[in-house]
Design a protein around this motif. Structure first.
Motif, mmCIF file in Angstrom:
data_model
loop_
_atom_site.group_PDB
_atom_site.id
_atom_site.type_symbol
_atom_site.label_atom_id
_atom_site.label_comp_id
_atom_site.label_asym_id
_atom_site.label_seq_id
_atom_site.Cartn_x
_atom_site.Cartn_y
_atom_site.Cartn_z
ATOM 1 N N UNK A 165 -18.774 -5.996 13.368
ATOM 2 C CA UNK A 165 -18.074 -7.313 13.308
ATOM 3 C C UNK A 165 -18.704 -8.437 14.288
ATOM 4 N N UNK A 166 -19.728 -8.144 14.939
ATOM 5 C CA UNK A 166 -20.178 -8.808 16.091
ATOM 6 C C UNK A 166 -20.604 -10.123 15.462
ATOM 7 N N UNK A 167 -20.071 -11.332 16.310
ATOM 8 C CA UNK A 167 -20.546 -12.549 15.846
ATOM 9 C C UNK A 167 -22.118 -12.895 15.858
ATOM 10 N N UNK A 168 -22.773 -12.266 16.797
ATOM 11 C CA UNK A 168 -24.239 -12.306 16.681
ATOM 12 C C UNK A 168 -25.006 -11.927 15.700
ATOM 13 N N UNK A 169 -24.198 -11.046 14.791
ATOM 14 C CA UNK A 169 -24.803 -10.542 13.350
ATOM 15 C C UNK A 169 -24.439 -11.560 12.260
ATOM 16 N N UNK A 170 -25.497 -12.117 11.383
ATOM 17 C CA UNK A 170 -25.324 -12.834 10.226
ATOM 18 C C UNK A 170 -24.820 -11.743 9.349
ATOM 19 N N UNK A 171 -25.604 -10.577 8.969
ATOM 20 C CA UNK A 171 -25.246 -9.593 8.072
ATOM 21 C C UNK A 171 -25.604 -8.387 8.665
#
Length: 511
Positions: free
Chosen positions: A196-202
């Motif tokens: 879920x981390x926002x620093x991952x787009x996918x």
């Protein structure tokens, strides 16, 4: 101030029975009126007694108890593991007695970050590959390797996607041969935090197919269905087919990920993980309090700072319970200390086993001394909440998360909880990264900074030499936080640190 004119020792509190060596102290060096160093040379960062201590008497640094004399100590003696050890003493938790109002910044700061479709703020823009079990680790690495930049070879498969920071595989050594109680829940909570981390787009999740940590069960339990692409190697038809499918997925989302543009984001969206590793006798004097000053600025601007490493808070927890916004929050922290006492006892260990050989070589004698210096990273604001390992951090302000003291495991929990930036102080010279969050390294002393300048981002040894105050260093660190959150690369990022350091906390039996 000219460093050569500074006194050779530091007094940290009026009632301390020891001083800290700013430089090496040869025998005969005068450290206080009527007190000279005895027969043994005292290394930099170590302690020298300035008054007599009888065997069994408490020894104070920072105005707090750091241990008890195991033998008579004379003024001028070196104080360390040979004559100082842990001991029991009463603590006054004084719940919430020192709670105060935190003044907000007059002019809110901001950084250039990313906004995800759900409104969350990001400091980096990675594509992630998580694994349910160690058996799928190599396949995840093969997928990520297809997109790996190599600055030494001058190759960059992502050259056409400048807004994508990279494709990172986060692998681990567990996921099977484990019990289905808390050990499995903790692993799933950690993996879900990264998914879920926002620093991952996918995100892709790779499983083997027959492991205890079944992908389907994890997705259902953590409500991740529809949030990521999942693949079981056995169902996909083996290694080659899974790798090809993974590479195809990444290629298919690169353009979408790259379309994201940085935009102004308030500093209230910063969630900063506070870490220290390879600590020395200067950590609690320079880098940790400087980071604490920066932490106060983050909180004043509405952001969040996460202090962790529960075993390295042991013995200093009574200073944090005083700042807890409620008795309930303070008691959560005390309960963690009791859990760790029981946990280490069951394993035949003790809490004072924490200071490493490097810590002791740098001047730290007991866990009490180490903890008192380590907690300075959190600054002076109220403790607003206490979280379990890898639990989502939702509160604003200064919070505590239960983690081991081992840096990779601790930082993994903090990032799983939502930290989008890591600040890591070190005296001995730790090298570290924490993808997908950038990691800022702060050196406690100038000698190490100059020796390892290619790995360190900030030199806090300037406090020791009188070149700047703790507050000035804290302002400098806060400004660097904003620049790094805006995309400035840290030293650890330049070496691509951060994937191998992913290390979920493993508890329970391996079957």
């Amino acid at each position: 101030m000219d460093a050569t004119t500074l006194p050779p020792v530091l007094r940290l509190a009026p009632d301390d029975g020891v001083l800290i060596a700013r430089i090496a102290l040869p025998p005969g060096t005068t450290v206080a009126p009527g007190v000279t160093v005895g027969e043994k040379r005292i290394p930099p960062g170590h302690k020298v007694a300035i008054r007599p201590h009888a065997a069994g008497e408490e020894i104070r640094r920072y105005g707090q108890i750091i241990g008890f004399a195991t033998a008579p100590i004379a003024p001028g003696d070196w104080v360390h593991t040979h004559n100082c050890a842990m001991g029991d003493f009463a603590k006054d938790y004084a719940y919430s007695r020192e709670v105060k109002t935190t003044a907000r910044a007059n002019t809110p700061a901001s950084f250039m970050g990313y906004r995800r479709p759900d409104g969350r703020a990001a400091t980096r823009n990675y594509i992630g590959i998580i694994t349910s079990v160690n058996c799928s680790a190599h396949v995840a690495d093969l997928i990520a390797d297809a997109f790996k930049r190599n600055p030494f070879a001058g190759t960059d498969p992502l050259a056409d996607y400048p807004n994508v920071d990279g494709v990172v595989a986060l692998t681990h050594k567990t996921g099977c041969g484990m019990t289905e109680g808390e050990p499995l829940r903790l692993l799933r909570r950690t993996l879900a935090g990264y998914a879920r981390h926002p620093n991952f787009s996918h995100v892709i999740a790779i499983g083997l197919g027959c492991e205890v940590n079944q992908l389907g069960g994890m997705l259902e339990e953590q409500r991740l269905a529809g949030r990521l692409r999942s693949m079981d190697i056995q169902e996909m038809g083996g290694t080659r087919k899974t790798v090809e499918a993974g590479i195809a997925f990444v290629k298919g989302v690169l353009a979408e990920a790259n379309a994201l543009q940085r935009e102004p984001v308030p500093a209230s969206e910063l969630v900063v993980a506070l870490q220290c590793g390879g600590s020395d006798g200067y950590s609690g004097i320079t880098a940790n309090p400087a980071l604490g000053a920066a932490s106060d600025l983050v909180v004043r601007h509405g952001g969040t700072v996460i202090l962790s490493e529960t075993p390295e808070t042991y013995g200093a927890e009574h200073l944090l319970t005083r700042r807890a916004v409620s008795r309930e929050v303070g008691e959560k922290l005390v309960d963690l200390m009791r859990w760790w006492e029981d946990y280490t006892a069951k394993e035949g260990a003790e809490m004072n086993a924490n200071p490493s050989p490097g810590n002791k070589a740098g001047g730290l004698t007991t866990i009490l001394e180490k903890s008192l210096g380590a907690m300075a990273k959190a600054g002076t604001t109220n403790l607003v909440e206490v979280y379990r390992y890898a639990e989502p951090v939702t509160a604003k302000g200064f919070v505590f998360m239960d983690t081991p003291g081992y840096d990779p495991v601790a930082a993994t929990g903090q990032v799983a909880g939502g930290a989008n930036l890591v600040c890591f102080t070190t005296g001995r010279g730790s090298v570290f990264g924490a993808k997908p969050a950038p990691s800022i390294k702060l050196a406690t002393n100038s000698a190490m900074y100059e020796r390892m300048s290619e790995d360190m981002d900030v030199n806090c040894g300037t406090i020791l030499t009188g070149e700047e105050t703790i507050e000035q260093a804290g302002q400098r660190i806060f400004e660097l936080m904003l620049r790094v959150a805006s995309g400035e690369r840290t030293k650890s990022e330049s070496y691509d640190f951060g994937g191998a350091e992913f290390a979920p906390w493993v508890i329970g039996a391996t079957m």
